[in-house]
Design a protein around this motif. Structure first.
Motif, mmCIF file in Angstrom:
data_model
loop_
_atom_site.group_PDB
_atom_site.id
_atom_site.type_symbol
_atom_site.label_atom_id
_atom_site.label_comp_id
_atom_site.label_asym_id
_atom_site.label_seq_id
_atom_site.Cartn_x
_atom_site.Cartn_y
_atom_site.Cartn_z
ATOM 1 N N GLN A 237 0.822 -1.211 0.000
ATOM 2 C CA GLN A 237 0.000 0.000 0.000
ATOM 3 C C GLN A 237 0.862 1.269 0.000
ATOM 4 O O GLN A 237 0.514 2.268 -0.639
ATOM 5 C CB GLN A 237 -0.947 0.009 1.198
ATOM 6 C CG GLN A 237 -2.178 -0.850 1.019
ATOM 7 C CD GLN A 237 -1.862 -2.347 1.004
ATOM 8 O OE1 GLN A 237 -1.337 -2.861 1.988
ATOM 9 N NE2 GLN A 237 -2.173 -3.033 -0.092
ATOM 10 N N LEU A 238 1.995 1.230 0.692
ATOM 11 C CA LEU A 238 2.899 2.383 0.662
ATOM 12 C C LEU A 238 3.450 2.583 -0.742
ATOM 13 O O LEU A 238 3.590 3.720 -1.214
ATOM 14 C CB LEU A 238 4.036 2.199 1.667
ATOM 15 C CG LEU A 238 5.019 3.362 1.800
ATOM 16 C CD1 LEU A 238 4.296 4.646 2.194
ATOM 17 C CD2 LEU A 238 6.105 3.025 2.824
ATOM 18 N N ALA A 239 3.730 1.488 -1.419
ATOM 19 C CA ALA A 239 4.218 1.589 -2.803
ATOM 20 C C ALA A 239 3.152 2.213 -3.701
ATOM 21 O O ALA A 239 3.466 3.034 -4.576
ATOM 22 C CB ALA A 239 4.605 0.211 -3.320
ATOM 23 N N GLU A 240 1.883 1.864 -3.496
ATOM 24 C CA GLU A 240 0.801 2.471 -4.280
ATOM 25 C C GLU A 240 0.710 3.972 -3.995
ATOM 26 O O GLU A 240 0.519 4.781 -4.909
ATOM 27 C CB GLU A 240 -0.533 1.802 -3.964
ATOM 28 C CG GLU A 240 -0.643 0.358 -4.425
ATOM 29 C CD GLU A 240 -0.735 0.231 -5.939
ATOM 30 O OE1 GLU A 240 -0.887 1.246 -6.628
ATOM 31 O OE2 GLU A 240 -0.662 -0.909 -6.429
ATOM 32 N N MET A 241 0.832 4.338 -2.739
ATOM 33 C CA MET A 241 0.762 5.745 -2.362
ATOM 34 C C MET A 241 1.865 6.547 -3.051
ATOM 35 O O MET A 241 1.664 7.690 -3.456
ATOM 36 C CB MET A 241 0.887 5.883 -0.839
ATOM 37 C CG MET A 241 0.770 7.315 -0.333
ATOM 38 S SD MET A 241 0.900 7.422 1.476
ATOM 39 C CE MET A 241 -0.678 8.155 1.880
ATOM 40 N N ARG A 242 3.024 5.931 -3.218
ATOM 41 C CA ARG A 242 4.186 6.626 -3.769
ATOM 42 C C ARG A 242 4.273 6.555 -5.293
ATOM 43 O O ARG A 242 5.201 7.126 -5.878
ATOM 44 C CB ARG A 242 5.467 6.082 -3.140
ATOM 45 C CG ARG A 242 5.603 6.422 -1.662
ATOM 46 C CD ARG A 242 6.932 5.964 -1.097
ATOM 47 N NE ARG A 242 8.042 6.491 -1.887
ATOM 48 C CZ ARG A 242 9.311 6.190 -1.667
ATOM 49 N NH1 ARG A 242 9.638 5.363 -0.679
ATOM 50 N NH2 ARG A 242 10.271 6.688 -2.424
ATOM 51 N N SER B 167 3.512 12.426 -12.918
ATOM 52 C CA SER B 167 4.358 13.599 -13.138
ATOM 53 C C SER B 167 3.513 14.772 -13.606
ATOM 54 O O SER B 167 2.676 14.644 -14.503
ATOM 55 C CB SER B 167 5.441 13.279 -14.161
ATOM 56 O OG SER B 167 6.259 14.414 -14.381
ATOM 57 N N LEU B 168 3.742 15.940 -12.998
ATOM 58 C CA LEU B 168 2.988 17.138 -13.332
ATOM 59 C C LEU B 168 3.866 18.238 -13.911
ATOM 60 O O LEU B 168 3.381 19.139 -14.593
ATOM 61 C CB LEU B 168 2.270 17.671 -12.080
ATOM 62 C CG LEU B 168 1.395 16.658 -11.343
ATOM 63 C CD1 LEU B 168 0.832 17.272 -10.082
ATOM 64 C CD2 LEU B 168 0.282 16.151 -12.243
ATOM 65 N N SER B 169 5.142 18.188 -13.612
ATOM 66 C CA SER B 169 6.110 19.157 -14.107
ATOM 67 C C SER B 169 7.491 18.563 -13.877
ATOM 68 O O SER B 169 7.624 17.529 -13.208
ATOM 69 C CB SER B 169 5.966 20.488 -13.360
ATOM 70 O OG SER B 169 6.537 20.393 -12.072
ATOM 71 N N PRO B 170 8.553 19.185 -14.389
ATOM 72 C CA PRO B 170 9.901 18.654 -14.123
ATOM 73 C C PRO B 170 10.232 18.585 -12.634
ATOM 74 O O PRO B 170 11.100 17.806 -12.236
ATOM 75 C CB PRO B 170 10.815 19.643 -14.851
ATOM 76 C CG PRO B 170 9.976 20.189 -15.962
ATOM 77 C CD PRO B 170 8.597 20.294 -15.371
ATOM 78 N N SER B 171 9.555 19.384 -11.817
ATOM 79 C CA SER B 171 9.893 19.426 -10.397
ATOM 80 C C SER B 171 8.779 18.917 -9.485
ATOM 81 O O SER B 171 8.951 18.886 -8.269
ATOM 82 C CB SER B 171 10.255 20.849 -9.985
ATOM 83 O OG SER B 171 9.180 21.731 -10.270
ATOM 84 N N GLY B 172 7.647 18.513 -10.044
ATOM 85 C CA GLY B 172 6.532 18.120 -9.191
ATOM 86 C C GLY B 172 5.760 16.924 -9.703
ATOM 87 O O GLY B 172 5.657 16.699 -10.916
ATOM 88 N N ALA B 173 5.244 16.138 -8.769
ATOM 89 C CA ALA B 173 4.439 14.966 -9.100
ATOM 90 C C ALA B 173 3.494 14.708 -7.930
ATOM 91 O O ALA B 173 3.675 15.244 -6.833
ATOM 92 C CB ALA B 173 5.316 13.748 -9.365
ATOM 93 N N TYR B 174 2.469 13.876 -8.169
ATOM 94 C CA TYR B 174 1.489 13.602 -7.119
ATOM 95 C C TYR B 174 1.120 12.131 -7.116
ATOM 96 O O TYR B 174 0.805 11.553 -8.160
ATOM 97 C CB TYR B 174 0.233 14.456 -7.330
ATOM 98 C CG TYR B 174 -0.609 14.620 -6.083
ATOM 99 C CD1 TYR B 174 -0.389 15.668 -5.204
ATOM 100 C CD2 TYR B 174 -1.623 13.717 -5.794
ATOM 101 C CE1 TYR B 174 -1.159 15.820 -4.057
ATOM 102 C CE2 TYR B 174 -2.400 13.858 -4.648
ATOM 103 C CZ TYR B 174 -2.164 14.916 -3.781
ATOM 104 O OH TYR B 174 -2.918 15.055 -2.649
ATOM 105 N N GLY B 175 1.187 11.533 -5.925
ATOM 106 C CA GLY B 175 0.798 10.137 -5.758
ATOM 107 C C GLY B 175 -0.617 10.034 -5.227
ATOM 108 O O GLY B 175 -1.519 10.702 -5.707
#
Length: 386
Positions: free
Chosen positions: A294-299, A303-311
């Motif tokens: 589940q931690l792997a799924e959360m992580r 990718s949203l930009s070269p410097s940002g992403a969301y899990g």
């Protein structure tokens, strides 16, 4: 809860900077300078907690109240806004681990009959890929703003003690057109997490806040963290937050510390301290709250930009020195917060900013304050101020 999360501001601030020595620990004078810059950018106060190669450090700048003499308490409580989402996502993933929820099932399977698009999965709610309108307001494809519930200016001040029903918030959001087909894009929407809270309630038979308390706050001993519901007060020592705005041709500044956060609900009502948030992010990334799967799924991030992403309720931000951090930030009227850590927890930081007379409805003022706060993170993580 502001929609940009860490991504848009991070991309603007971090582009083109030269990477420093990633092993350098931040000089504490640089931290003090960065905190002072946050005050200059429009904050009333700021408190910081960090852990790095030089050990643990706490500090504060500014005043507890505008016009007062007392400084900001270094471990005062504050409204942490959208940091709530990481707590809620953790509970949903615990339910996944218990076999009570499946991430790729239609979310409607676990929710009241709202008429939710069957293509929207539980995963999409947690990762903001559902396409659902944000009940706090959303930007349309042509760049114009579709307003949500009143959360700025005199209209918000007049309604700051109003109680919102979470079902009414969802129904309001669903009355608006979707931004895109489920799973085809990303757009930060507080509606997703109000639905996630309702999902927890339907699956467990108890309130989402009770589940957060039972599964996270009590086991970790987070005694200074609370989910206030309709209670407008912040318990214990705390700094005051303010809302600046224009009304009737005059400038107004209102102490907005006391407010009813029922409008934030599972998307952003939490009150905490830097110490409690540090315990939480350390336990989460250290595998004490979620099983490895589940931690792997959360992580797993989008990718949203070269410097940002969301899990799944977890943002990822990459600094110019090449170091990435995981966590979340938050924004509530009067308060801005950060909770971030490297994956191995070797560097962690938590920040609470209380806003002063800055008008956060003004994009330029908002960006100036966020840029100053992001610079503080850069000093902590990369060990340099330039």
């Amino acid at each position: 809860m502001r929609k940009s999360i860490v991504v848009a501001v991070a991309a603007a601030l971090l582009t083109g900077m030269v990477a420093p020595d990633a092993t350098a620990a931040p000089g504490r004078s640089d931290l003090r300078q960065a905190m002072d810059e946050i005050i200059t950018a429009g904050a009333a106060g700021v408190q910081v907690r960090l852990h790095d190669s030089r050990g643990d450090w706490m500090g504060a700048a500014g005043k507890r109240e505008l016009g007062g003499r007392d400084g900001v308490p270094v471990n005062g409580r504050f409204r942490a806004g959208s940091v709530t989402k990481t707590f809620v996502a953790t509970v949903v993933l615990q339910l996944v681990g218990e076999g009570k929820v499946k991430l790729d099932d239609p979310a409607s399977r676990y929710l009241p009959p709202f008429g939710l698009d069957e293509r929207i999965t539980v995963r999409m709610l947690l990762q903001h890929t559902s396409g659902l309108f944000d009940y706090t307001g959303d930007v349309k494809s042509d760049g114009s703003v579709e307003p949500g519930i009143p959360l700025s200016g005199q209209e918000f001040v007049d309604k700051r003690f109003h109680t919102y029903s979470k079902r009414d918030l969802v129904k309001f959001a669903l009355s608006k057109p979707a931004k895109f087909a489920p799973g085809t894009n990303w757009s930060y929407s507080n509606t997703n997490y109000v639905l996630a809270g309702l999902l927890i309630e339907n699956v467990t038979g108890t309130d989402w806040a009770e589940q957060v308390e039972h599964r996270i706050l009590r086991p970790l001993g987070l005694r200074n963290t609370s989910l206030p519901g309709t209670n407008p007060n912040i318990p214990g020592p705390h700094a005051h937050g303010y809302l600046g705005y224009q009304h009737g041709g005059a400038r107004r500044v209102v102490d907005i510390t006391r407010q009813n956060l029922s409008w934030g609900n599972a998307a952003g009502e939490i009150i905490s301290t830097t110490a409690d948030l540090d315990k939480f992010i350390t336990a989460l990334l250290g595998g004490k709250l979620l099983a490895p799967a589940q931690l792997a799924e959360m992580r797993k991030v989008r990718s949203l930009s070269p410097s940002g992403a969301y899990g799944l309720g977890l943002a990822q931000m990459k600094f110019p020195c090449g170091i990435s951090v995981l966590g979340h930030n938050g924004g509530i009227q009067g308060y801005r917060s950060d909770m971030f850590s490297t994956a191995d927890s070797s560097t962690r930081y938590e920040v609470s900013v209380t806003t002063a007379a800055v008008d956060l409805a003004d994009p330029a003022q908002e960006q100036r304050l966020e840029a100053a706060k992001l610079k503080l993170g850069k000093v902590i993580v990369c060990g340099e101020a330039g």
